[in-house]
Write an enzyme that holds these catalytic residues in place. Sequence first.
Site, mmCIF file in Angstrom:
data_model
loop_
_atom_site.group_PDB
_atom_site.id
_atom_site.type_symbol
_atom_site.label_atom_id
_atom_site.label_comp_id
_atom_site.label_asym_id
_atom_site.label_seq_id
_atom_site.Cartn_x
_atom_site.Cartn_y
_atom_site.Cartn_z
ATOM 1 N N ASP A 142 0.590 -1.452 -0.033
ATOM 2 C CA ASP A 142 -0.018 -0.095 -0.009
ATOM 3 C C ASP A 142 0.784 1.216 -0.060
ATOM 4 O OD1 ASP A 142 -2.476 1.534 0.329
ATOM 5 O OD2 ASP A 142 -1.992 1.156 2.189
ATOM 6 N N GLU A 191 -3.282 9.880 -1.241
ATOM 7 C CA GLU A 191 -3.797 8.630 -1.063
ATOM 8 C C GLU A 191 -4.685 8.733 0.006
ATOM 9 O OE1 GLU A 191 -5.927 4.807 -1.517
ATOM 10 O OE2 GLU A 191 -4.005 5.513 -0.135
ATOM 11 N N GLU A 192 -3.859 8.157 0.629
ATOM 12 C CA GLU A 192 -4.597 7.750 2.847
ATOM 13 C C GLU A 192 -4.887 8.980 3.087
ATOM 14 O OE1 GLU A 192 -4.263 5.131 2.743
ATOM 15 O OE2 GLU A 192 -2.969 3.863 2.166
ATOM 16 N N ASP A 242 -3.399 -1.032 -6.828
ATOM 17 C CA ASP A 242 -3.511 -0.985 -5.150
ATOM 18 C C ASP A 242 -3.802 -1.984 -4.490
ATOM 19 O OD1 ASP A 242 -3.314 0.783 -2.927
ATOM 20 O OD2 ASP A 242 -5.285 2.017 -3.352
ATOM 21 N N HIS A 327 -3.685 -1.980 6.567
ATOM 22 C CA HIS A 327 -2.994 -0.810 7.239
ATOM 23 C C HIS A 327 -2.900 -1.264 8.886
ATOM 24 C CE1 HIS A 327 -6.210 2.134 5.050
ATOM 25 N NE2 HIS A 327 -4.791 2.376 3.937
HETATM 26 ZN ZN ZN Z 1 -4.513 2.436 2.636
#
Ligand code: ZN
Length: 375
Positions: A142, A191-192, A242, A327
């Site tokens: 990620d 992105e996060e 992704d 995550h």
């Molecule tokens: Zn992520």
Amino acid sequence: MFFSLPPSISLLSFLLLHPTHAYKPLSNTFLRAIPSPGADIDWRNGSLLAPLLVPRVPGTPGQATAQHHFVNYFQTELPNWSLEWQNSSSRTPVSGGAELPFANFIAKREPPWVKPGQANLLTLVAHYDSKYQPEGFIGAIDSAAPCAMLMYVARVVDAYVQRMYDEMQALDEGGTVEMDMGVQILFLDGEEAFGEEWNDEDSLYGARALAQQWSTSKNPASAKFYNYRTPLNQISLFLLLDLLGAANPSIPSYFPTTHWAYLALSNIEARMRSLDLLESSPAQSFLSDGNGTVGAHAQISDDHLPFISKGVDVLHVIPRDFPSVWHTLDDDGAHLDMSTVRDWGKIVAAFALEWLDMMEVWDEPEGTRQQKRWS
Ligand SMILES: [Zn+2]
Ligand SMILES: *[C@@H]1O[C@H](CO)[C@@H](O)[C@H](O)[C@H]1NC(C)=O
Ligand SMILES: *[C@@H]1O[C@H](CO)[C@@H](O)[C@H](O)[C@H]1NC(C)=O
Ligand SMILES: *[C@@H]1O[C@H](CO)[C@@H](O)[C@H](O)[C@H]1NC(C)=O
Ligand SMILES: *[C@@H]1O[C@H](CO)[C@@H](O)[C@H](O)[C@H]1NC(C)=O
């Protein structure tokens, strides 16, 4: 409002933007010649991947490390790619009112004869930022691994693209949609989300800024009827990787508009497996779940959203079930399945070569070479 263009233009671009349906599948010998990323993508010391396996939060030194890695790689190994930054800044829920910098990296390879706005671009995308929390989060799936895969893909396609452009230029060709094909790689930032709760204002910072800029900056006017009005219109396909790098991924086809491209990617994987060119032996093929639905995808917020909402064709390569390390601090180099990472590199490289119609410059070791379409 889903499409930003009037219907007549949308239909015209639809008809003109899909010439690549006609490309020729890569031959078995070509598939066999695609090298493995091998040790370059090793998580401990691989030249492409290892430098990215640090926290890469916007505004921190890790972000700069990743940026230098990209620039250094293209400048030293792929000098004919043009490099560009698209920068923005924004407050976040954790920056205490201060603006954080977001920088999208764009590496582009266009035919040398095209004018600005003329090329249609296969657009390969991953995000390079990592999540703010938990502290020390690496984000290998990620999306450090997808970024490294795309760096490898750039190197594989480069030599063939060079030869294709050289040969076409020698013949004084170019100037049709089929011939004016290029490729660009986007490493997107921000992105996060920073806050505890993902929301539309706190996520996709880089993608939102780029889609906004590309949809509002006009390409120079030209007599060529197929010219694209904006840089956004030049994207022939937005292929977003992704959460890739864990074993046994299962990727559905999410969008009816790009189902044909999903099938092309799935077909490449199946052919490479049957030729014994892949290392992983998953319970099922990565891309054998053709029954995804837009409904099932509605929950997946990712960098494609600002683009798809402006009418861009998106192929989203993300597992339906996120890997278990998602995550968490376990999303690090040691938890990558390296054979899966290397296989993704080869599959995406083959897809890009096929999209760019590289059978045109492939010399079959035996047998006759097909006549070039432009001769
Ligand atoms: Zn992520
Ligand atoms: C990278 O690490 C692997 C595993 O520790 C080792 O076998 C290999 O020799 C190393 N390669 C380089 C170039 O240091
Ligand atoms: C870059 O492009 C030029 C002009 O086409 C070519 O002569 C040169 O070999 C290319 N360089 C590389 C590293 O491919
Ligand atoms: C955009 O950001 C990159 C990466 O931080 C930096 O190298 C570049 O100088 C910036 N460009 C502009 C115009 O600020
Ligand atoms: C989709 O589902 C149907 C019914 O379950 C099945 O027959 C078909 O093979 C599936 N298609 C793909 C591409 O997985």
